[in-house]
Design an enzyme around this catalytic site. Structure first.
Site, PDB file in Angstrom:
ATOM      1  N   CYS A 406      -2.406  -3.640  -4.932  1.00  0.00           N
ATOM      2  CA  CYS A 406      -2.303  -2.587  -5.927  1.00  0.00           C
ATOM      3  C   CYS A 406      -3.355  -1.491  -5.785  1.00  0.00           C
ATOM      4  O   CYS A 406      -3.014  -0.308  -5.749  1.00  0.00           O
ATOM      5  CB  CYS A 406      -2.328  -3.183  -7.318  1.00  0.00           C
ATOM      6  SG  CYS A 406      -3.759  -4.215  -7.631  1.00  0.00           S
ATOM      7  N   HIS A 450      -4.517  -5.415 -12.286  1.00  0.00           N
ATOM      8  CA  HIS A 450      -3.619  -4.503 -11.578  1.00  0.00           C
ATOM      9  C   HIS A 450      -4.174  -3.084 -11.661  1.00  0.00           C
ATOM     10  O   HIS A 450      -5.001  -2.781 -12.523  1.00  0.00           O
ATOM     11  CB  HIS A 450      -2.219  -4.571 -12.227  1.00  0.00           C
ATOM     12  CG  HIS A 450      -1.156  -3.887 -11.435  1.00  0.00           C
ATOM     13  ND1 HIS A 450      -0.847  -4.235 -10.131  1.00  0.00           N
ATOM     14  CD2 HIS A 450      -0.292  -2.874 -11.756  1.00  0.00           C
ATOM     15  CE1 HIS A 450       0.124  -3.469  -9.692  1.00  0.00           C
ATOM     16  NE2 HIS A 450       0.480  -2.623 -10.664  1.00  0.00           N
ATOM     17  N   ASP A 466       3.984   3.495 -10.584  1.00  0.00           N
ATOM     18  CA  ASP A 466       3.352   2.348  -9.919  1.00  0.00           C
ATOM     19  C   ASP A 466       3.843   2.226  -8.483  1.00  0.00           C
ATOM     20  O   ASP A 466       4.965   1.763  -8.241  1.00  0.00           O
ATOM     21  CB  ASP A 466       3.672   1.067 -10.685  1.00  0.00           C
ATOM     22  CG  ASP A 466       2.865  -0.106 -10.181  1.00  0.00           C
ATOM     23  OD1 ASP A 466       2.086   0.078  -9.212  1.00  0.00           O
ATOM     24  OD2 ASP A 466       2.999  -1.199 -10.745  1.00  0.00           O
TER      25      ASP A 466
END
Lengths: 667, 305
Positions: A406, A450, A466
């Protein structure tokens, strides 16, 4: 009475057990040499008891004290603070047993033991620790009771009494738990070093993020009021990273600004309760865009919630979020400047590529789509073991290794957007969560940490996006564990983590059930304070307005009445002075005490009277007469009439009264 | 009756100078039907006291000197073949008297000491299978010398417990001793003493003593004392029920002699050292001499009312 203060055998037995029970839970943070010290001292004490060894003399004690102090200093680097202090307490507790000669020493050991048990709660306030602490407390009570018995009482009798005492204390404990106002401590509660700070940090490098993802520690738990949102919508915002120095992403000054940005609630709200584990940070977790119902927390300029003080113990708060809201649709270029900042140099290939993209796609929204498609279609790998990168981490990641997780994706995307002139920032937090079906709540662990991206468009405000979702959608839809099935790197460094074995059904159910118990403990026991307590009491009391000061006064009154009636019940004052005779004698004693003649407990009525008669020769006759009647009533079996006795008493009182007057006149 | 008692005491005090309290306690012991143990150095007047008491109480007196070769038969008596009659005839020993002075009792062997046991407790003796009753009243006054212990057999606790009181006479005061030196020989005085009581009178007075009222409150104080000896760790053992009975009997006796028909705590406090002293032993004290400090502790620490 020296002989009476020798520690009886059964008490010593309990004291040694107490030591074991008290030290056991502390072992997790105590340095190993404590065990050696402890075993050594126990052995020595037993040898003293068997008369094979002598008590340590002053020099040995001084040496032991100095060397343990030194050892603590060496292993902790200090003698103050919670951790070193706890070790110091433990060593004192251990060493004191060694010089325990008489009852007073044993009492000191017992009180230290109680203190050590309480200290244990600072390190672990879970259900298990609380239930366990009943053991040392019972044993401590047994040791204390044993001190006042003799050898013949046996080992079990004190334990039985201690157990029944604890059971009797139970109702009182419950009443106090429910009603006693929780006062905020006047001083900062010390925190054990190891749990002081955990989870996300103020600045993150990819390596630190990997570390975090290897931890199965709990971050927080959430209970939703209504339906649970889908897993992929659960983006728990903690803070935003806006400053990039080429290696690390760090908090911007914007995030310290206590100025709520402009936003309007829109769409369906979600309301939920969060209990956050102590982590030493002052930010709180929430879904976008939150309104928190707490006095000591507010929203900062980057939409995250900040508390006045760090979370140093489990904290519960209630939040309502409007996920569809528009966030800061109009912003000044000055406030956006931080979201366009880039290091002066470095990552040249990325910068060139971003320029190209900007030229080919002038519409920012389309540019974002192109980028996301790029991540989706190019052979990017989502992995917890990224290949090493060089100085230009974004260049190397985008064009060479193409493996990361991430923070790599979010970082790279933010870099590109900024290079293309679109304000963007990395958002740090947690994603997803594990549903506990038994308690219908979500547990979010450290491995759920995250990072994602949000960019700003005029009129539309901040938009979250994202890039990780393009590479590894299963991470967002189901969680890290599913995403890492192939790589098998989930919690690799922690073979004992129960999360690794969630495939085994019964084990998983057991873990869930246990987690549910813990959550209940935290929610209903640990967090039963402040507003929570007030609300629940309010519910019980109905419309009656609850005020802490009234409650406190009421509680004190109730306790006073309770203990008063208990004292009445136990001492039965109406029985101890059954008759007028005793009461009159008590008054007679007081009367003479007023003249400075106090009856010793070994003095009978006659001996006392004779002594008084010598001091007060003028009243001797009255004294003797009263005493004679008293004696007759009490011992002869032919009681005098109460009137006779009262008359004698009055005569005596008058005689003393006239004496006082005579004295006054002389003066 | 009380007048007679006072006469008895004053007579005894004329012979036995300067020890009013001890004489009074000794008389109290006899009135409570108890046996008396006198513990003192030689020459302190133990024999004279016993003899005086026997005289004034109108009791016939026998003295047995205990030695290490004394046998039970020497005390109790034996059957001797009488050739004139042609059968064994029992010749009673010195124990068949109303007041026995067992002098230096700890010099005899345990076997001989135990011959006294049955006599003291039961008022009867068993010789050659036949049980013979002892005269009524029957008192034993035993003496022992605490100083020279070599060649002695320490009295076992069981036997000590059978003595109601243990008294120690102590040196006389200076004035008393001067009077002793200047006065007549005590031995010469003894035959001149007139008995104050006859047997019936003594029995009657003993009945009256036993009827002295002991109230609940007093019994509670007595029990507090006894319990303290049983629960406090510095006592090697507590006072036995026989001990508490002895204490109450002595208390009654003392109260009666003080002219009351009820007992008060002060009575208990007076007799306690004599009654409890030989029944208690400090845990740390293995010599067994018994120590008055324990009794003093009881008197000091146990609440009276």
């Amino acid at each position: 009475m020296k002989a009476a203060e020798v520690i009886p055998r059964n008490s010593l037995f309990w004291l040694l057990i107490v030591q074991f029970l008290v030290i056991l839970p502390h072992l997790q943070y105590l340095p190993p040499w404590i065990i050696v010290l402890w075993l050594g001292c126990t052995w020595w004490r037993l040898r003293i008891f068997r008369m094979c060894a002598a008590y340590p003399n002053g020099w040995v004690k001084a040496l032991l004290m100095l060397s343990t102090g030194l050892a603590i200093y060496v292993s902790h680097g200090t003698l103050i603070g919670l951790d070193a202090g706890a070790v110091l307490l433990m060593t004192a507790f251990i060493l004191k047993t060694l010089e325990m000669r008489n009852r007073r020493d044993a009492l000191i050991v017992i009180f230290l033991g109680f203190f050590a048990v309480v200290t244990g709660y600072l390190f672990d306030s879970g259900v298990l620790a609380a239930v366990y602490s009943l053991l040392p407390i019972t044993a401590l009570l047994a040791g204390m009771i044993g001190l006042y018995q003799n050898d013949s009482a046996g080992y079990r009798a004190p334990l039985r009494l201690a157990g029944s005492l604890l059971l009797q204390a139970l109702p009182l404990m419950l009443v106090l738990f429910v009603f006693f106002p929780r006062l905020a401590p006047l001083w900062g509660m010390p925190q054990p070093a190891e749990q002081a700070v955990s989870g996300l940090a103020e600045s993150m490098s990819p390596g630190e993020m990997v570390e975090l993802s290897q931890s199965s520690e709990l971050a927080f738990r959430v209970t939703f009021d209504g339906q649970l949102p889908a897993h992929e919508n659960l983006y728990w915002r903690a803070i935003t990273f806006e400053r990039f120095d080429g290696q690390r992403w760090a908090r911007s000054s914007n995030s310290y600004l206590a100025q709520e940005p402009k936003w309007e609630p829109q769409g369906e709200p979600l309301s939920y309760n969060i209990i956050i584990q102590p982590n030493g940070r002052s930010w709180l977790f929430s879904l976008d865009v939150p309104k928190i119902q707490a006095d000591d927390a507010r929203m900062m300029a980057d939409f995250h919630l900040e508390r006045r003080r760090p979370v140093d113990r489990a904290l519960m708060y209630r939040t309502v979020s409007w996920p569809d809201s528009r966030r800061e649709p109009s912003a000044t270029s000055a406030s956006l400047a931080a979201s366009l900042q880039l290091p002066r140099q470095g990552n040249p290939r990325t910068r060139i590529w971003a320029e190209e993209l900007r030229r080919s796609e002038p519409d920012p929204e389309r540019l974002v789509q192109v980028l996301l498609r790029h991540f989706n279609q190019q052979p990017y790998v989502y992995t917890l073991k990224p290949l090493p990168v060089g100085e230009n981490i974004v260049d190397d990641f985008l064009f060479q290794t193409r493996s990361g997780f991430c923070i790599h994706y979010a970082g790279a995307m933010t870099f590109i957007l900024r290079a293309a002139g679109i304000p963007a920032r990395v958002v740090g937090g947690y994603q997803g969560g594990e549903l506990n079906p038994a308690g219908n709540y979500l547990s979010i662990h450290q491995f759920d940490a995250h990072a994602w991206v949000e960019y700003w468009l005029p009129e539309r405000g901040w938009i979250s996006i994202d890039p990780t979702f393009q590479v590894a959608p299963e991470r967002i839809r189901t969680g890290l564990q599913q995403a890492m099935v192939q790589e098998q790197s989930f919690l690799e460094g922690d073979p004992l983590a129960l999360h690794r074995y969630s495939g085994i059904n019964w084990l998983n159910e057991l873990r869930m059930a246990w987690d549910n118990v813990n959550y209940g403990w935290q929610r209903w026991v640990l967090n039963y304070q402040g507003d929570e307590q007030k609300q629940i009491l309010q519910k019980w009391l109905g419309s009656f307005e609850l005020r802490w000061d009234w409650l406190g006064i009421g509680l004190v009154l109730v306790l006073a009445v309770l203990s008063g009636s208990l004292a009445l019940l136990l001492f039965k004052p109406w029985r101890s002075t059954p008759d007028l005779v005793q009461r009159l004698f008590l008054r007679y004693e007081k009367l003479l005490a007023g003249q400075g003649i106090v009856r010793q407990k070994h003095e009978g009525a006659r001996a006392f009277a004779e002594r008084a008669a010598q001091v007060l020769p003028d009243q001797a006759q009255a004294i003797r007469q009263f005493t004679g009647i008293y004696e007759c009533t009490r011992y002869s079996g032919e009681p005098a009439s109460p009137r006779e006795m009262q008359q004698a008493f009055k005569a005596l009182r008058d005689a003393l009264f006239s004496r006082n007057h005579a004295k006054d006149r002389i003066h | 009756m009380r007048a007679k008692l006072e006469a008895c005491l004053s007579t005894a005090n004329q012979v036995f100078l300067g020890k009013e309290k001890q004489v009074r306690l000794a008389v109290a012991c006899l009135l409570a039907r108890g046996h008396l143990l006198l513990e003192d150095l030689p020459g302190m007047g133990k024999t004279t006291l016993s003899h005086t008491l026997a005289k004034v109480m109108g009791l016939d007196f026998q003295r047995i000197q205990f030695t290490s070769d004394l046998l039970p038969g020497d005390i109790l008596g034996t059957s001797i073949f009488d050739k004139d009659v042609g059968r064994f005839v029992f010749h009673s020993g010195p124990i068949f008297a109303e007041l026995i002075l067992a002098d230096e009792i700890n010099r005899a062997t345990p076997k001989t000491q135990s011959a006294l046991l049955e006599a003291m407790e039961e008022g009867q003796v068993t010789i050659e299978g036949a049980t013979r009753a002892l005269p009524e009243p029957f008192f034993v006054i035993a003496t022992q010398n605490p100083a020279s212990q070599s060649g002695t057999f320490v009295l076992p606790e069981s036997q000590l417990d059978r003595f109601l009181m243990r008294l120690s006479l102590g040196y006389p005061a200076r004035a008393a001793e001067k009077a002793l030196l200047l006065g007549e020989s005590r031995r010469d005085l003894l035959p001149c003493l007139e008995p104050v009581f006859d047997h019936a009178g003594l029995a009657a007075i003993q009945e009256e003593v036993a009827a002295v009222n002991v109230s609940d409150a007093l019994a509670d104080y007595l029990l507090r004392l006894v319990e303290a000896t049983r629960t406090h760790p510095q006592f090697a053992w507590g006072i036995s029920p026989r001990g508490s009975l002895a204490l109450i009997a002595a208390t009654r006796s003392w109260a009666y002699m003080a002219g009351r028909d009820y007992a008060i705590p002060e009575d208990v406090q007076v007799v306690l050292p004599a009654v409890a002293g030989h029944r208690l032993r400090e845990r740390a004290d293995y010599s067994g001499s018994g120590d008055s400090s324990l009794v003093q502790w009881l008197l000091r620490e146990v609440p009276v009312l």
